[in-house]
Write a protein that holds these residues in place. Structure first.
Motif, PDB file in Angstrom:
ATOM      1  N   THR A 104       0.832  -1.208   0.000  1.00 43.54           N
ATOM      2  CA  THR A 104       0.000   0.000   0.000  1.00 43.54           C
ATOM      3  C   THR A 104       0.865   1.256   0.000  1.00 43.54           C
ATOM      4  N   ARG A 105       1.968   1.212   0.738  1.00 44.96           N
ATOM      5  CA  ARG A 105       2.884   2.367   0.742  1.00 44.96           C
ATOM      6  C   ARG A 105       3.463   2.585  -0.659  1.00 44.96           C
ATOM      7  N   ALA A 106       3.813   1.493  -1.352  1.00 44.32           N
ATOM      8  CA  ALA A 106       4.315   1.611  -2.724  1.00 44.32           C
ATOM      9  C   ALA A 106       3.259   2.240  -3.632  1.00 44.32           C
ATOM     10  N   LEU A 107       2.006   1.831  -3.455  1.00 48.60           N
ATOM     11  CA  LEU A 107       0.913   2.381  -4.249  1.00 48.60           C
ATOM     12  C   LEU A 107       0.796   3.885  -4.028  1.00 48.60           C
ATOM     13  N   TYR A 108       0.725   4.310  -2.788  1.00 52.41           N
ATOM     14  CA  TYR A 108       0.539   5.735  -2.500  1.00 52.41           C
ATOM     15  C   TYR A 108       1.745   6.562  -2.947  1.00 52.41           C
ATOM     16  N   THR A 109       2.939   6.026  -2.741  1.00 56.31           N
ATOM     17  CA  THR A 109       4.132   6.766  -3.149  1.00 56.31           C
ATOM     18  C   THR A 109       4.142   6.970  -4.659  1.00 56.31           C
ATOM     19  N   ALA A 110       3.835   5.917  -5.409  1.00 63.32           N
ATOM     20  CA  ALA A 110       3.810   6.028  -6.869  1.00 63.32           C
ATOM     21  C   ALA A 110       2.720   6.987  -7.333  1.00 63.32           C
ATOM     22  N   LEU A 111       1.555   6.940  -6.701  1.00 61.14           N
ATOM     23  CA  LEU A 111       0.481   7.857  -7.084  1.00 61.14           C
ATOM     24  C   LEU A 111       0.895   9.310  -6.864  1.00 61.14           C
ATOM     25  N   ARG A 112       1.532   9.577  -5.736  1.00 61.54           N
ATOM     26  CA  ARG A 112       1.979  10.956  -5.473  1.00 61.54           C
ATOM     27  C   ARG A 112       3.025  11.400  -6.490  1.00 61.54           C
ATOM     28  N   HIS A 113       3.999  10.535  -6.764  1.00 60.66           N
ATOM     29  CA  HIS A 113       5.052  10.893  -7.720  1.00 60.66           C
ATOM     30  C   HIS A 113       4.485  11.099  -9.116  1.00 60.66           C
ATOM     31  N   LEU A 114       3.554  10.249  -9.502  1.00 69.43           N
ATOM     32  CA  LEU A 114       2.977  10.332 -10.838  1.00 69.43           C
ATOM     33  C   LEU A 114       2.085  11.563 -10.970  1.00 69.43           C
ATOM     34  N   HIS A 115       1.482  11.963  -9.873  1.00 66.67           N
ATOM     35  CA  HIS A 115       0.564  13.100  -9.914  1.00 66.67           C
ATOM     36  C   HIS A 115       1.298  14.431  -9.860  1.00 66.67           C
ATOM     37  N   HIS A 116       2.114  14.644  -8.828  1.00 66.45           N
ATOM     38  CA  HIS A 116       2.731  15.967  -8.681  1.00 66.45           C
ATOM     39  C   HIS A 116       4.243  15.915  -8.504  1.00 66.45           C
ATOM     40  N   GLY A 117       4.859  14.787  -8.871  1.00 68.43           N
ATOM     41  CA  GLY A 117       6.309  14.747  -8.960  1.00 68.43           C
ATOM     42  C   GLY A 117       6.981  14.054  -7.793  1.00 68.43           C
ATOM     43  N   LYS A 118       8.107  13.426  -8.106  1.00 70.88           N
ATOM     44  CA  LYS A 118       8.931  12.796  -7.071  1.00 70.88           C
ATOM     45  C   LYS A 118       9.746  13.831  -6.321  1.00 70.88           C
ATOM     46  N   VAL A 119      10.210  14.863  -7.026  1.00 69.88           N
ATOM     47  CA  VAL A 119      11.103  15.861  -6.459  1.00 69.88           C
ATOM     48  C   VAL A 119      10.302  17.074  -6.009  1.00 69.88           C
ATOM     49  N   ASP A 120      10.557  17.526  -4.796  1.00 72.67           N
ATOM     50  CA  ASP A 120       9.969  18.776  -4.316  1.00 72.67           C
ATOM     51  C   ASP A 120      10.728  19.921  -4.982  1.00 72.67           C
ATOM     52  N   PRO A 121      10.064  20.732  -5.827  1.00 75.55           N
ATOM     53  CA  PRO A 121      10.797  21.790  -6.540  1.00 75.55           C
ATOM     54  C   PRO A 121      11.476  22.778  -5.603  1.00 75.55           C
ATOM     55  N   HIS A 122      10.936  22.961  -4.398  1.00 72.35           N
ATOM     56  CA  HIS A 122      11.572  23.889  -3.456  1.00 72.35           C
ATOM     57  C   HIS A 122      12.959  23.394  -3.037  1.00 72.35           C
ATOM     58  N   SER A 123      13.172  22.070  -3.106  1.00 71.49           N
ATOM     59  CA  SER A 123      14.453  21.517  -2.663  1.00 71.49           C
ATOM     60  C   SER A 123      15.591  21.836  -3.622  1.00 71.49           C
ATOM     61  N   ILE A 124      15.274  22.175  -4.859  1.00 72.15           N
ATOM     62  CA  ILE A 124      16.329  22.499  -5.823  1.00 72.15           C
ATOM     63  C   ILE A 124      16.232  23.928  -6.320  1.00 72.15           C
ATOM     64  N   ASP A 125      15.156  24.620  -5.967  1.00 72.70           N
ATOM     65  CA  ASP A 125      14.987  26.017  -6.365  1.00 72.70           C
ATOM     66  C   ASP A 125      14.339  26.773  -5.205  1.00 72.70           C
ATOM     67  N   PRO A 126      15.150  27.369  -4.317  1.00 72.46           N
ATOM     68  CA  PRO A 126      14.593  28.046  -3.146  1.00 72.46           C
ATOM     69  C   PRO A 126      13.628  29.174  -3.499  1.00 72.46           C
ATOM     70  N   GLN A 127      13.688  29.681  -4.729  1.00 71.35           N
ATOM     71  CA  GLN A 127      12.801  30.776  -5.124  1.00 71.35           C
ATOM     72  C   GLN A 127      11.537  30.292  -5.828  1.00 71.35           C
ATOM     73  N   TRP A 128      11.290  28.993  -5.791  1.00 72.63           N
ATOM     74  CA  TRP A 128      10.101  28.438  -6.445  1.00 72.63           C
ATOM     75  C   TRP A 128       8.838  29.053  -5.851  1.00 72.63           C
ATOM     76  N   LYS A 129       7.949  29.557  -6.705  1.00 73.06           N
ATOM     77  CA  LYS A 129       6.756  30.262  -6.240  1.00 73.06           C
ATOM     78  C   LYS A 129       5.461  29.701  -6.812  1.00 73.06           C
ATOM     79  N   VAL A 130       5.502  28.539  -7.450  1.00 77.66           N
ATOM     80  CA  VAL A 130       4.296  27.985  -8.058  1.00 77.66           C
ATOM     81  C   VAL A 130       3.669  26.984  -7.094  1.00 77.66           C
ATOM     82  N   PRO A 131       2.425  27.185  -6.652  1.00 77.40           N
ATOM     83  CA  PRO A 131       1.802  26.207  -5.755  1.00 77.40           C
ATOM     84  C   PRO A 131       1.627  24.859  -6.429  1.00 77.40           C
TER      85      PRO A 131
END
Length: 527
Positions: A104-131
């Motif tokens: 179930t954890r694999a399912l939810y993790t894949a759904l989140r990554h497929l929906h809004h990305g594996k990488v948090d954009p704030h982690s590589i771009d501190p000035q990211w401003k798009v919700p």
């Protein structure tokens, strides 16, 4: 009073004390508690969910399918799930519960990554401003998909539904097929300029290279197969008109000057390995997942690395034009906002960075600099100063403002939207830069070719009922509000589907690709 007890010790005729429910194995091993996993199992009375092998097989297939989105199925343990399920069947209930939670954890993790990305954009771009839209399907929808085995449909439902995303997926499949066939041939790193009329062995390599990406008409026939036949095919080593046209198309798809000549820059682009192009597609699929959910019906989209602006109008039409964006050391940011008003016949107050790094040094070199550019020196309160009153070696807290007029850096109109970076869309007197293929020349704001047309469309489409030409003719600097704000998105893609579905590869002008690729390929902690 006589009380008769039952054999269990409970008084007959008295209500029984509530019995405590024993914890299921899932409850006992579910750590940490809270969040989507606990909600999932609470809705199922903390019973195991993956009870049939075909359910697990469906999950494995769905997880493997995310490879077509540029994600790594290994992050979710796709290759270990079936063996884990079979082992759990012959183990105790706690081992079965641990496997169930892992699936179930694999399912939810894949759904989140497929929906809004594996990488948090704030982690590589501190000035990211798009919700980021993180809303997954409802809990009932997820549970139903698990119970009925409709996981492929569930995964499809979280993928961005917009055509550019699907075209990027198709492009990834196409380039992976090229990779499986051994990739494309490489031209020698150094060699002559190849152009129409030249005969050289490198031309034969060029033909094969372009044919790999669909330019099949440039392929030369192999005359050794039928040496006596008269084949209507080009000489492999001769650079003819059809090859020149194919080179121009390649240059267009890589934001190179479209001269049809294979010089050093075109040769370098041709020799980028297919593996690198695959990585570029993958990380731009990730960028698309950050953005492509719940887009408004009408909005302005600024494609920074592609030097394009698109206005998706309420009537379904799309207005497109070229733009100039920030130089690498003065980057145009990624952000999401709403266009609220226009400024016609604008003045330009020089931003602090440009004032410090550009204007003041220019004034020191040339005392007539300000006069030639119709610029005034002001105190912070707006009082006008004579340039001669200022010690330009140490000017202190002064402002410089350029008056409205044909030479104003902002041109005739500015399209404004609230943002922390103080950037906006605007006109420019430097129209010649729009003819360049690569257009990173500004100090962060976005210059728009044909911005007057865009501004009038925004006025028309928001019910603002104003005529821009009449406003400009008055010559007065004024702000004109839109009756309804128009959403605007500034985003950065280095690969994007072009006309006909061909992928357009853009230079990574802000050097953002490598950091994103490292984050995208970083293995997850064990599920």
């Amino acid at each position: 009073m006589l009380i008769i007890l039952s054999m269990s010790g409970t008084a007959i005729g008295q209500p029984s004390a509530p019995q405590e429910r024993s914890m299921t194995a899932v409850e006992q091993v579910l750590v940490p508690r809270g969040g989507s996993l606990e909600a999932f199992y609470a809705a199922r009375a903390f019973q195991v969910a993956w009870m049939r092998e075909e359910q697990v097989q469906g999950l494995v297939e769905a997880l493997k399918g995310v490879a077509s989105d540029g994600l790594n199925p290994g992050d979710y343990g796709a290759d270990r799930l079936l063996a884990g399920y079979r082992q759990a069947l012959i183990s105790d209930e706690h081992a079965q519960a641990r496997f169930d939670i892992r699936a179930t954890r694999a399912l939810y993790t894949a759904l989140r990554h497929l929906h809004h990305g594996k990488v948090d954009p704030h982690s590589i771009d501190p000035q990211w401003k798009v919700p980021i839209n993180e809303r997954l399907p409802t809990l009932d929808r997820i549970i139903q998909a698990v119970e009925t085995g409709q996981l492929a449909a569930l995964f499809d439902s979280v993928r961005p539904a917009y055509a550019p995303y699907q075209r990027l997926r198709q492009g990834l499949t196409r380039y992976r097929n090229i990779q499986r066939l051994g990739g494309w041939p490489m031209l020698p790193d150094t060699g002559p300029v190849l152009e129409r009329g030249v005969t050289h062995p490198d031309v034969a390599i060029l033909r094969k290279r372009l044919a790999q990406i669909g330019e099949l008409e440039v392929m030369a026939a192999d005359i050794t197969i039928l040496p006596e036949a008269k084949l209507e095919a080009p000489d492999p080593q001769y650079f003819d008109a059809s090859l020149e046209a194919a080179v121009r198309r390649f240059q267009d798809h890589h934001l190179l000057e479209m001269d049809g000549i294979v010089g050093p820059r075109t040769r370098e682009a041709l020799n980028v390995p297919v593996d690198r192009r695959i990585d570029q597609i993958r990380l731009n699929l990730e960028r698309a997942r950050w953005l492509m959910h719940g887009l408004p019906e009408a909005f302005v989209l600024v494609d920074i690395a592609g030097y394009r602006v698109s206005y998706f109008r309420p009537n379904g039409d799309v207005w497109r034009s070229r733009i100039v964006v920030g130089q690498p050391y003065r980057r145009t940011p990624s952000l999401r906002s709403e266009i609220t008003h226009l400024t016609v016949n604008p003045t330009w107050t020089v931003p602090p960075t440009i004032l410090r790094e550009d204007v003041i040094p220019s004034v020191r070199r040339d005392p007539n600099y300000l006069d030639r550019r119709n610029m005034q020196v002001l105190t912070p309160s707006g009082q006008r100063l004579s340039p001669g009153q200022v010690n330009w070696s140490n000017p202190g807290n002064v402002m410089i403002r350029q008056a409205a007029g044909p030479g104003n850096a902002l041109g005739q109109v500015v399209i404004r939207f609230p943002n922390d970076h103080l950037v906006y869309l605007h006109d420019t007197p430097a129209q010649g830069l729009f003819a360049r293929q690569r257009r990173a020349f500004s100090s962060g704001c976005i210059r728009v070719q044909g911005v007057l047309e865009l501004a009038q469309l925004l006025l028309d489409d928001t019910g603002s009922d104003r005529d821009l030409r009449s406003l400009l003719a008055g010559g007065r600097t004024r702000n004109v509000s839109l009756v309804e704000p128009m959403p605007v998105i500034l985003h950065y893609w280095t690969v994007h589907p072009g006309a006909g579905g061909r992928l357009v590869f853009r230079p990574d002008i802000y050097a953002r690709d490598d950091a994103l690729l490292r984050a995208l390929d970083r293995p997850l902690a064990s599920l």
